[in-house]
Design a protein around this motif. Structure first.
Motif, mmCIF file in Angstrom:
data_model
loop_
_atom_site.group_PDB
_atom_site.id
_atom_site.type_symbol
_atom_site.label_atom_id
_atom_site.label_comp_id
_atom_site.label_asym_id
_atom_site.label_seq_id
_atom_site.Cartn_x
_atom_site.Cartn_y
_atom_site.Cartn_z
ATOM 1 N N VAL A 1 0.835 -1.198 0.000
ATOM 2 C CA VAL A 1 0.000 0.000 0.000
ATOM 3 C C VAL A 1 0.874 1.253 0.000
ATOM 4 N N ALA A 2 1.978 1.209 0.739
ATOM 5 C CA ALA A 2 2.898 2.349 0.755
ATOM 6 C C ALA A 2 3.414 2.652 -0.648
ATOM 7 N N LEU A 3 3.820 1.629 -1.376
ATOM 8 C CA LEU A 3 4.307 1.829 -2.747
ATOM 9 C C LEU A 3 3.200 2.340 -3.658
ATOM 10 N N GLN A 4 2.003 1.787 -3.517
ATOM 11 C CA GLN A 4 0.877 2.248 -4.325
ATOM 12 C C GLN A 4 0.610 3.730 -4.090
ATOM 13 N N MET A 5 0.671 4.149 -2.845
ATOM 14 C CA MET A 5 0.412 5.545 -2.520
ATOM 15 C C MET A 5 1.474 6.456 -3.122
ATOM 16 N N TRP B 1 -1.344 -1.687 -10.239
ATOM 17 C CA TRP B 1 -2.602 -1.408 -9.544
ATOM 18 C C TRP B 1 -3.020 0.055 -9.669
ATOM 19 N N ARG B 2 -2.067 0.932 -9.905
ATOM 20 C CA ARG B 2 -2.389 2.342 -10.120
ATOM 21 C C ARG B 2 -2.678 2.640 -11.587
ATOM 22 N N GLY B 3 -2.764 1.593 -12.418
ATOM 23 C CA GLY B 3 -3.109 1.768 -13.817
ATOM 24 C C GLY B 3 -1.952 2.211 -14.685
ATOM 25 N N LEU B 4 -0.727 2.057 -14.192
ATOM 26 C CA LEU B 4 0.462 2.489 -14.916
ATOM 27 C C LEU B 4 1.248 1.286 -15.409
ATOM 28 N N PHE C 1 10.632 -8.556 -5.333
ATOM 29 C CA PHE C 1 9.367 -9.218 -5.017
ATOM 30 C C PHE C 1 8.279 -8.626 -5.924
ATOM 31 N N PRO C 2 7.295 -9.438 -6.339
ATOM 32 C CA PRO C 2 6.283 -8.936 -7.281
ATOM 33 C C PRO C 2 5.568 -7.669 -6.849
ATOM 34 N N ALA C 3 5.484 -7.408 -5.544
ATOM 35 C CA ALA C 3 4.757 -6.232 -5.072
ATOM 36 C C ALA C 3 5.292 -4.940 -5.664
ATOM 37 N N THR C 4 6.580 -4.887 -5.979
ATOM 38 C CA THR C 4 7.159 -3.653 -6.519
ATOM 39 C C THR C 4 6.489 -3.269 -7.824
ATOM 40 N N LEU D 1 -7.997 11.820 -2.927
ATOM 41 C CA LEU D 1 -8.424 10.442 -3.109
ATOM 42 C C LEU D 1 -7.614 9.579 -2.155
ATOM 43 N N GLY D 2 -8.288 8.859 -1.282
ATOM 44 C CA GLY D 2 -7.573 8.120 -0.247
ATOM 45 C C GLY D 2 -7.911 6.646 -0.221
ATOM 46 N N THR D 3 -7.316 5.975 0.735
ATOM 47 C CA THR D 3 -7.557 4.555 0.950
ATOM 48 C C THR D 3 -7.527 4.304 2.452
ATOM 49 N N ASN D 4 -7.674 3.053 2.844
ATOM 50 C CA ASN D 4 -7.568 2.703 4.257
ATOM 51 C C ASN D 4 -6.252 1.972 4.450
ATOM 52 N N GLY D 5 -5.225 2.715 4.849
ATOM 53 C CA GLY D 5 -3.894 2.136 4.990
ATOM 54 C C GLY D 5 -3.358 2.201 6.400
#
Length: 407
Positions: free
Chosen positions: A78-82, A113-116, A104-107, A242-246
């Motif tokens: 979530v930190a990377l997404q933000m 996930w941000r559409g990029l 790791f795949p999360a990078t 625009l936010g999320t629950n992190g």
């Protein structure tokens, strides 16, 4: 010492360990201190939503890495997404973010996930770290950011990457997921680029059960990230972004603080295991310990070896089978480079030879609180036996179907 193939557990011998020795055993710290903190959480009836332990955890992490701001989060993904979202606000769907092939795949997932579009970059053939020359070659008018990864706590070439980002007007972030307590020279990792991200997953050197953080000296960026993690609410209680629950829970912060208390002891233990492995594996043909550059401090949370089949006589994956049969739960890092993963396999314009080669050779051996120097000697003996008997081991594994030996 196992002298014959029959001595190996893969071929019916007794395993070296009755109980598993594994990679990533959690560093729990002082359980009594954790329970004391948890009792305080329950007495306060403040379980989440930016409680006092969360702020205490943030302050301690910020002090440790020498930055003004630590924004704690539920996990590092979530930190990377933000951060990626912040860097590309107002951009187009085909905007690009450069990421290394060995991570790791999360990078890369955080970018997608941000559409990029994650643009995958080859790595240094020895360290596995992102190659700045390859980064420069991949920059296009659509590039918006670069994400370097401090793989296994090794610092990227942060100064070179900062120059590249500045000269091209790009945002620069570092995925420092495994790198808490590590440095570039005398300077702690955490303060480079525009921001860095730590993971406090259960398997990291400091764990918060599950957690992450953005660390930065950028006041405005930190303010935005604090708003984004809480649905976009600003200081006045109005939704501004625009936010999320992190948010990081108080239970996670209690574990994080307790694990932080034990950080230096854990690093000292890990360093002792690293030195024991250097001795135990010295001179094994085709097996090279990934030695960390002494000019930088490493937390030694990962004990990495490179298994070159031509020299060792045994492929990394077969050595992995041998070890796991002995209850030595080593891990391959990684089986596939980022551009080989199914979500990205159709997008890579060319092979990335260094990352691809390393993915077939790297292996993480057990270390951490559940491993002793005696254990390391036993693990080293198993590796030596597998290499010494490599011809027989390889031949038998080719002719005997999996499971036929009772492994």
């Amino acid at each position: 010492m196992k002298h014959r193939t029959e001595d190996l557990a893969l071929f019916g011998g007794p395993p070296a360990f009755l109980h598993n020795r594994r990679v990533g055993r959690p560093n729990q710290g002082d359980r009594a201190r954790f329970l004391e903190r948890m009792n305080r959480v329950l007495d306060n009836e403040w379980l989440s939503n930016m409680g006092p332990l969360m702020y205490e955890f943030e302050e301690r992490v910020a002090q440790l890495v020498g930055v003004r701001h630590c924004v704690s989060l539920c996990n590092a993904t979530v930190a990377l997404q933000m951060l990626v979202g912040d860097a590309t606000t107002g951009g187009a769907p085909d905007d690009e973010v450069i990421v290394p092939a060995l991570t790791f795949p999360a990078t890369a997932h955080a970018v997608r996930w941000r559409g990029l579009r994650p643009v995958v970059c080859d790595v240094n053939p020895v360290t596995g770290l992102i190659d700045p020359d390859a980064v420069e070659a991949l920059i296009t008018p659509r590039t918006r950011a670069i994400v370097g990864v401090h793989l296994w706590g090794q610092p990227c070439d942060v100064l070179r990457l900062e120059k590249i980002a500045e000269s091209n007007g790009l945002r620069l972030f570092f995925d420092a997921a495994p790198a808490l307590g590590c440095t570039h020279g005398d300077r702690p990792l955490g303060g480079f680029g525009h921001a860095e991200v730590f993971s406090f997953h259960a398997t990291k050197v400091v764990n918060a059960f599950e957690g992450g953080a953005i660390v930065t000296d950028d006041d405005a960026l930190a303010a935005r990230m604090r708003a984004v993690r809480n649905f976009g609410f600003g200081p006045d209680g109005l939704v501004e972004l625009l936010g999320t629950n992190g948010k990081l829970s108080e239970a996670a912060a209690a574990m994080g603080l307790t694990s932080l208390d034990a950080l230096e002891d854990n690093i000292a233990h890990n360093r002792a295991m690293y030195e024991a492995y250097l001795a135990a594996l010295s001179g094994v043909p085709g097996v090279r310990v990934l030695e960390y550059d002494p000019q930088h401090r490493n937390n030694h949370h990962y004990m990495m070896i490179n298994v070159e089949e031509q020299g060792a006589g045994v492929h990394r994956d077969l050595l992995l089978e041998v070890l796991r049969a002995e209850n030595i739960l080593a891990q391959p890092y990684f089986r596939q480079a980022m551009h080989q993963l199914r979500p990205y396999a159709d997008e890579s314009p060319a092979p990335l030879p260094h990352a691809e080669r390393l993915c077939g050779q790297l292996l993480a051996l057990p270390t951490g609180p559940g491993v002793s120097t005696t254990d390391v000697e036993v693990i080293g003996d198993v590796v030596r036996a597998a290499v010494a008997l490599s011809g027989e081991v390889t031949a038998r594994r080719r002719t005997e179907p999996a499971g036929a030996t009772g492994a």
